[in-house]
Design a protein around this motif. Structure first.
Motif, PDB file in Angstrom:
ATOM      1  N   LEU A   1       0.837  -1.216   0.000  1.00  0.00           N
ATOM      2  CA  LEU A   1       0.000   0.000   0.000  1.00  0.00           C
ATOM      3  C   LEU A   1       0.865   1.257   0.000  1.00  0.00           C
ATOM      4  O   LEU A   1       0.586   2.211  -0.736  1.00  0.00           O
ATOM      5  N   ALA A   2       1.925   1.242   0.807  1.00  0.00           N
ATOM      6  CA  ALA A   2       2.815   2.411   0.854  1.00  0.00           C
ATOM      7  C   ALA A   2       3.507   2.606  -0.491  1.00  0.00           C
ATOM      8  O   ALA A   2       3.694   3.736  -0.961  1.00  0.00           O
ATOM      9  N   GLU A   3       3.866   1.499  -1.122  1.00  0.00           N
ATOM     10  CA  GLU A   3       4.537   1.562  -2.423  1.00  0.00           C
ATOM     11  C   GLU A   3       3.584   2.099  -3.501  1.00  0.00           C
ATOM     12  O   GLU A   3       3.981   2.901  -4.351  1.00  0.00           O
ATOM     13  N   LEU A   4       2.344   1.678  -3.447  1.00  0.00           N
ATOM     14  CA  LEU A   4       1.337   2.189  -4.397  1.00  0.00           C
ATOM     15  C   LEU A   4       1.196   3.699  -4.246  1.00  0.00           C
ATOM     16  O   LEU A   4       1.133   4.436  -5.243  1.00  0.00           O
ATOM     17  N   ARG A   5       1.167   4.178  -3.000  1.00  0.00           N
ATOM     18  CA  ARG A   5       1.028   5.627  -2.774  1.00  0.00           C
ATOM     19  C   ARG A   5       2.268   6.372  -3.223  1.00  0.00           C
ATOM     20  O   ARG A   5       2.199   7.409  -3.849  1.00  0.00           O
ATOM     21  N   ARG A   6       3.443   5.805  -2.880  1.00  0.00           N
ATOM     22  CA  ARG A   6       4.696   6.471  -3.228  1.00  0.00           C
ATOM     23  C   ARG A   6       4.791   6.683  -4.734  1.00  0.00           C
ATOM     24  O   ARG A   6       5.253   7.719  -5.210  1.00  0.00           O
ATOM     25  N   LEU A   7       4.307   5.684  -5.493  1.00  0.00           N
ATOM     26  CA  LEU A   7       4.396   5.758  -6.961  1.00  0.00           C
ATOM     27  C   LEU A   7       3.128   6.339  -7.589  1.00  0.00           C
ATOM     28  O   LEU A   7       3.034   6.424  -8.809  1.00  0.00           O
ATOM     29  N   ASP A   8       2.169   6.728  -6.750  1.00  0.00           N
ATOM     30  CA  ASP A   8       0.885   7.260  -7.224  1.00  0.00           C
ATOM     31  C   ASP A   8       0.231   6.297  -8.218  1.00  0.00           C
ATOM     32  O   ASP A   8      -0.121   6.667  -9.341  1.00  0.00           O
ATOM     33  N   LEU A   9       0.083   5.044  -7.795  1.00  0.00           N
ATOM     34  CA  LEU A   9      -0.560   4.025  -8.629  1.00  0.00           C
ATOM     35  C   LEU A   9      -1.968   3.754  -8.107  1.00  0.00           C
ATOM     36  O   LEU A   9      -2.191   3.765  -6.891  1.00  0.00           O
ATOM     37  N   ASP A  10      -2.920   3.502  -9.015  1.00  0.00           N
ATOM     38  CA  ASP A  10      -4.266   3.071  -8.629  1.00  0.00           C
ATOM     39  C   ASP A  10      -4.214   1.575  -8.300  1.00  0.00           C
ATOM     40  O   ASP A  10      -3.492   0.823  -8.964  1.00  0.00           O
ATOM     41  N   ALA A  11      -5.032   1.152  -7.332  1.00  0.00           N
ATOM     42  CA  ALA A  11      -5.045  -0.257  -6.932  1.00  0.00           C
ATOM     43  C   ALA A  11      -6.400  -0.880  -7.208  1.00  0.00           C
ATOM     44  O   ALA A  11      -7.427  -0.336  -6.812  1.00  0.00           O
ATOM     45  N   VAL A  12      -6.411  -2.030  -7.881  1.00  0.00           N
ATOM     46  CA  VAL A  12      -7.628  -2.828  -7.959  1.00  0.00           C
ATOM     47  C   VAL A  12      -7.749  -3.582  -6.635  1.00  0.00           C
ATOM     48  O   VAL A  12      -6.783  -4.184  -6.164  1.00  0.00           O
TER      49      VAL A  12
END
Ligand SMILES: *Cc1c(COP(=O)(O)O)cnc(C)c1O
Length: 358
Positions: free
Chosen positions: A88-99
């Motif tokens: 989750l932190a990595e998704l935010r750091r890279l500004d990625l959307d998550a399914v």
């Protein structure tokens, strides 16, 4: 051996295919699916050619990282979301959307102390039974996501089709209905269609179309090629003849001698094999192109080499180019002969092959 096997990638074809699909999808937005290294065409080069897409779809966070490193600011959707709480932190750091497709992911989100709002796509299992929440759980899961300050307030509702490439298959109509029922009354954009559904199921257009194969000029519709759908194949796979031999009548070709010469004939040996991603399952008779004429594969495909019946091109010489697939020889024909789909062949081209752009 030098690197004779070359995959040339037509960037202009990718860009033209994108324009065509955007027009087909409009007013829905278009997510360019670039998972599996851009269906084997090379992630970074494909993303460069497809930079006009409204978003990119990837299977892994690492691919999102590569796209950010290459300077892409578009929305990037990780199609299976986080695999562990730490993602989750990595998704935010890279500004990625998550399914978000599973309760475990919902629980990881709920356990967070806070965090910048993560953009979430809620996946509904409308009948494929791969990823997604059962229809009867969707309202509850949506409500739980919607009350989390660490989740962006706009939640996209999505589903995936199991058989949209069969335009007469009632399963897709059932999936469209099941998705509509499961999401009725919930706010947010809708995303249902892959490439085949964009062609065959206009009722599933929704707000976001997720297209992969067609962008690369590939078809998964039985009996159809990318060109039949008005898109241009982006990959051309070619190599060279490294031997031309005259083989006597009755002699057998290659491992296990599965093919015998019906007469004395010229046999060409091309520098490509399953070690390059040409399918070993391609049987004798599978076409290749040499001097713009069709020649047939004969005998078993080896790791580095394959044999060709050169009777149709008796003037063929060592060094001649052999095209395995491309705009003039649809990869769908090779895939059909090998018992697979075009996607598997382009994804399977290995690192040994030299990739060039044209
Ligand atoms: C791969 C994939 C797509 C794209 O499918 P194509 O047939 O290549 O258009 C769309 N959505 C999801 C969830 C996928 O995994």
């Amino acid at each position: 051996m030098s690197r004779l096997a070359v995959a040339s990638i037509d960037l202009a074809a990718l860009t033209a295919n994108l324009a065509r699909l955007r027009a087909l999808a409009a007013p829905a937005r278009l997510m360019a699916v670039v998972k599996a290294d851009g269906y084997g065409h090379g992630l970074e080069r494909v993303a460069r050619a497809l930079a006009g897409a409204d978003a990119f779809g990837v299977a892994a966070i690492a691919d999102g990282q590569r796209l950010r490193a290459a300077g892409h600011a578009e929305r990037i959707v990780v199609l299976s979301g986080p695999d562990a709480p730490g993602d989750l932190a990595e998704l935010r750091r890279l500004d990625l959307d998550a399914v978000i497709h599973h309760r475990s992911q919902l629980e990881w989100l709920e356990a967070e102390a806070g965090g910048a709002p993560l953009r979430v796509w809620l996946k509904v299992d409308s009948g494929m039974h791969r990823l997604g929440f059962a229809p009867q759980c969707v309202a509850e899961v949506h409500a739980r996501l919607a009350r989390l300050p660490q989740v962006h307030p706009e939640i996209v509702l999505m589903t995936h089709f199991a058989a949209s490439d069969e335009f007469g298959n009632a399963l897709t109509a059932q999936q469209i209905e099941a998705f509509a029922a499961a999401t009725r009354g919930l706010p947010g954009p809708r995303s249902l269609s892959n490439s085949a559904a964009l062609l065959g199921w206009p009722a599933a257009r929704g707000d976001w179309v997720r297209a992969g194969g067609l962008l690369y000029g590939l078809s998964v519709v039985r009996g159809k090629t990318g060109a039949d759908h008005g898109v241009v194949p982006a990959m051309r796979l070619a190599t060279r003849l490294i031997a031309v031999n005259r083989v006597a009548q009755g002699e057998a070709i290659g491992y296990a001698g599965t093919w015998r010469c019906p007469e004395a004939m010229p046999v060409g040996i091309a520098a490509i094999g399953y070690g390059d991603g040409y399918p070993r399952s391609a049987p004798s008779g599978t076409p290749a192109l040499l001097r713009e004429r069709e020649v047939a594969l004969i005998g078993r495909v080896s790791m580095d080499l394959l044999a060709l019946d050169l009777r149709a091109v008796p003037d063929a010489r060592v060094g001649d180019e052999v095209v395995l697939w491309g705009p003039d020889l649809p990869v769908e024909h090779i895939a059909a002969a090998a018992g697979t789909i075009s996607y598997e062949l382009t994804c399977g081209v290995t690192r040994r092959v030299l990739f060039v752009e044209r």
